[in-house]
Design an enzyme around this catalytic site. Sequence first.
Site, PDB file in Angstrom:
ATOM      1  N   ASP A 161       0.877  -1.153   0.000  1.00 31.15           N
ATOM      2  CA  ASP A 161       0.000   0.000   0.000  1.00 31.15           C
ATOM      3  C   ASP A 161       0.914   1.202   0.000  1.00 31.15           C
ATOM      4  O   ASP A 161       1.917   1.238   0.731  1.00 31.15           O
ATOM      5  CB  ASP A 161      -0.907   0.006   1.227  1.00 31.15           C
ATOM      6  CG  ASP A 161      -2.055   0.999   1.030  1.00 31.15           C
ATOM      7  OD1 ASP A 161      -2.622   1.053  -0.071  1.00 31.15           O
ATOM      8  OD2 ASP A 161      -2.385   1.729   1.977  1.00 31.15           O
ATOM      9  N   PHE A 170       3.740   7.489 -12.932  1.00 30.37           N
ATOM     10  CA  PHE A 170       2.282   7.467 -12.850  1.00 30.37           C
ATOM     11  C   PHE A 170       1.854   8.254 -11.609  1.00 30.37           C
ATOM     12  O   PHE A 170       2.680   8.760 -10.853  1.00 30.37           O
ATOM     13  CB  PHE A 170       1.738   6.027 -12.805  1.00 30.37           C
ATOM     14  CG  PHE A 170       2.090   5.266 -11.547  1.00 30.37           C
ATOM     15  CD1 PHE A 170       3.321   4.643 -11.405  1.00 30.37           C
ATOM     16  CD2 PHE A 170       1.182   5.173 -10.491  1.00 30.37           C
ATOM     17  CE1 PHE A 170       3.646   3.946 -10.244  1.00 30.37           C
ATOM     18  CE2 PHE A 170       1.494   4.471  -9.330  1.00 30.37           C
ATOM     19  CZ  PHE A 170       2.729   3.854  -9.209  1.00 30.37           C
ATOM     20  N   TYR A 187       1.067  10.550  -8.739  1.00 29.78           N
ATOM     21  CA  TYR A 187       1.515  11.873  -8.308  1.00 29.78           C
ATOM     22  C   TYR A 187       2.950  12.212  -8.754  1.00 29.78           C
ATOM     23  O   TYR A 187       3.479  13.244  -8.347  1.00 29.78           O
ATOM     24  CB  TYR A 187       1.431  11.971  -6.773  1.00 29.78           C
ATOM     25  CG  TYR A 187       0.011  11.910  -6.248  1.00 29.78           C
ATOM     26  CD1 TYR A 187      -0.776  13.060  -6.158  1.00 29.78           C
ATOM     27  CD2 TYR A 187      -0.561  10.710  -5.847  1.00 29.78           C
ATOM     28  CE1 TYR A 187      -2.085  13.005  -5.683  1.00 29.78           C
ATOM     29  CE2 TYR A 187      -1.865  10.644  -5.369  1.00 29.78           C
ATOM     30  CZ  TYR A 187      -2.616  11.794  -5.287  1.00 29.78           C
ATOM     31  OH  TYR A 187      -3.915  11.744  -4.817  1.00 29.78           O
ATOM     32  N   ASP A 188       3.586  11.365  -9.547  1.00 32.66           N
ATOM     33  CA  ASP A 188       4.985  11.623  -9.940  1.00 32.66           C
ATOM     34  C   ASP A 188       5.220  13.021 -10.525  1.00 32.66           C
ATOM     35  O   ASP A 188       6.244  13.647 -10.219  1.00 32.66           O
ATOM     36  CB  ASP A 188       5.476  10.565 -10.943  1.00 32.66           C
ATOM     37  CG  ASP A 188       5.791   9.245 -10.264  1.00 32.66           C
ATOM     38  OD1 ASP A 188       6.022   9.243  -9.042  1.00 32.66           O
ATOM     39  OD2 ASP A 188       5.810   8.214 -10.962  1.00 32.66           O
ATOM     40  N   ARG A 209       9.043   2.379  -3.357  1.00 36.68           N
ATOM     41  CA  ARG A 209       8.755   1.004  -3.764  1.00 36.68           C
ATOM     42  C   ARG A 209      10.046   0.260  -4.059  1.00 36.68           C
ATOM     43  O   ARG A 209      10.197  -0.910  -3.720  1.00 36.68           O
ATOM     44  CB  ARG A 209       7.823   1.023  -4.985  1.00 36.68           C
ATOM     45  CG  ARG A 209       7.055  -0.249  -5.166  1.00 36.68           C
ATOM     46  CD  ARG A 209       5.940  -0.139  -6.193  1.00 36.68           C
ATOM     47  NE  ARG A 209       4.907   0.782  -5.768  1.00 36.68           N
ATOM     48  CZ  ARG A 209       4.741   2.022  -6.253  1.00 36.68           C
ATOM     49  NH1 ARG A 209       5.525   2.471  -7.216  1.00 36.68           N
ATOM     50  NH2 ARG A 209       3.812   2.801  -5.799  1.00 36.68           N
TER      51      ARG A 209
HETATM   52  P1  ITT Z   1      -3.865  -1.283  -5.826  1.00 34.82           P
HETATM   53  O1  ITT Z   1      -4.603  -0.999  -4.535  1.00 34.82           O
HETATM   54  O2  ITT Z   1      -4.554  -2.256  -6.736  1.00 34.82           O
HETATM   55  O3  ITT Z   1      -2.400  -1.618  -5.615  1.00 34.82           O
HETATM   56  P2  ITT Z   1      -3.811   1.545  -6.229  1.00 34.82           P
HETATM   57  O4  ITT Z   1      -3.184   2.409  -7.286  1.00 34.82           O
HETATM   58  O5  ITT Z   1      -5.159   1.941  -5.772  1.00 34.82           O
HETATM   59  O6  ITT Z   1      -3.805   0.043  -6.708  1.00 34.82           O
HETATM   60  P3  ITT Z   1      -2.809   2.130  -3.599  1.00 34.82           P
HETATM   61  O7  ITT Z   1      -4.037   1.867  -2.828  1.00 34.82           O
HETATM   62  O8  ITT Z   1      -1.516   1.690  -3.022  1.00 34.82           O
HETATM   63  O9  ITT Z   1      -2.812   1.487  -5.042  1.00 34.82           O
HETATM   64  O10 ITT Z   1      -2.813   3.663  -3.902  1.00 34.82           O
HETATM   65  C1  ITT Z   1      -1.650   4.252  -4.102  1.00 34.82           C
HETATM   66  C2  ITT Z   1      -1.871   5.569  -4.783  1.00 34.82           C
HETATM   67  O11 ITT Z   1      -0.783   6.396  -4.352  1.00 34.82           O
HETATM   68  C3  ITT Z   1      -1.718   5.409  -6.289  1.00 34.82           C
HETATM   69  O12 ITT Z   1      -2.955   5.244  -6.937  1.00 34.82           O
HETATM   70  C4  ITT Z   1      -1.034   6.733  -6.649  1.00 34.82           C
HETATM   71  O13 ITT Z   1      -1.992   7.753  -6.746  1.00 34.82           O
HETATM   72  C5  ITT Z   1      -0.176   7.029  -5.429  1.00 34.82           C
HETATM   73  N1  ITT Z   1       1.179   6.480  -5.617  1.00 34.82           N
HETATM   74  C6  ITT Z   1       1.723   5.396  -5.032  1.00 34.82           C
HETATM   75  N2  ITT Z   1       2.958   5.175  -5.483  1.00 34.82           N
HETATM   76  C7  ITT Z   1       3.217   6.136  -6.383  1.00 34.82           C
HETATM   77  C8  ITT Z   1       4.323   6.437  -7.201  1.00 34.82           C
HETATM   78  O14 ITT Z   1       5.421   5.689  -7.239  1.00 34.82           O
HETATM   79  N3  ITT Z   1       4.239   7.485  -7.999  1.00 34.82           N
HETATM   80  C9  ITT Z   1       3.140   8.257  -8.010  1.00 34.82           C
HETATM   81  N4  ITT Z   1       2.046   8.043  -7.289  1.00 34.82           N
HETATM   82  C10 ITT Z   1       2.076   6.979  -6.462  1.00 34.82           C
END
Ligand code: ITT
Length: 222
Positions: A89, A172, A174-175, A201
């Site tokens: 998450d 992707f 908020y990058d 990550r």
């Molecule tokens: P899953 O639950 O299926 O993994 P999700 O995208 O909804 O998909 P999260 O609940 O972990 O995943 O939400 C994370 C959100 O945080 C994601 O949708 C992005 O908006 C943001 N996010 C996480 N890691 C990111 C990254 O490396 N770069 C940019 N935004 C990120």
Amino acid sequence: MTPRAVDLWVAARGQLLQWVVRLVLATTNLNKVREIRSMLRDAPYELVGLDRFPPIPPPHEDGRTFAENARLKARAYAAAIGELVVAEDSGLEIDALDGAPGVESARYGGADATYPRKFALIEDAMRARGAATSTARFVCALALARGREILFETRGTVEGTIAPQPKGDGGFGYDPIFFYPPYGRTLAEVSAEEKAAVSHRGKAFADLRRFLRDTATHMIDD
Ligand code: ITT
């Protein structure tokens, strides 16, 4: 480990036998699958996403922390699939907004809000607090589960600031608004390799790689 979770792989030359461990990544976000598969590309793991399985009702991500959500996702999918499951998450914490959007990152502004809309909402919320910019971090909590048992947990972070305007079209989420000072660019302006080398990550999955490498023999023998 169940036989389905481990495939015996014979290298092309026919000499080398190597265990290839199948890891299911509990996500429907194909960007994450791609990013994490590339992080594990030199390791003897076959990473597959949930798209390889018949639809599984997603657990309600109602944890108050990234770690709680990672654990509940890992347990729910590992129990449903019967394989080794890694869940993460992740999200963005902005200090000027007391850590928002945090665990709400994916849903900030509503589930259907586009990222340009989310960026505008963040700018407005920061302006309302008199903040032109802010320190911020991406956080990734990771949990590895088999059945209901959590085998490993870790957390990775990357520190940066909120960019005055979105920049770049890589990455992707908020990058484009996450400015990373050591690179002097947003994480949407750098290559996938540059991002993985410093990202929340990247760090969490490097820890997982180490754990799997150190315990692989036990996991296969179990
Ligand atoms: P899953 O639950 O299926 O993994 P999700 O995208 O909804 O998909 P999260 O609940 O972990 O995943 O939400 C994370 C959100 O945080 C994601 O949708 C992005 O908006 C943001 N996010 C996480 N890691 C990111 C990254 O490396 N770069 C940019 N935004 C990120």
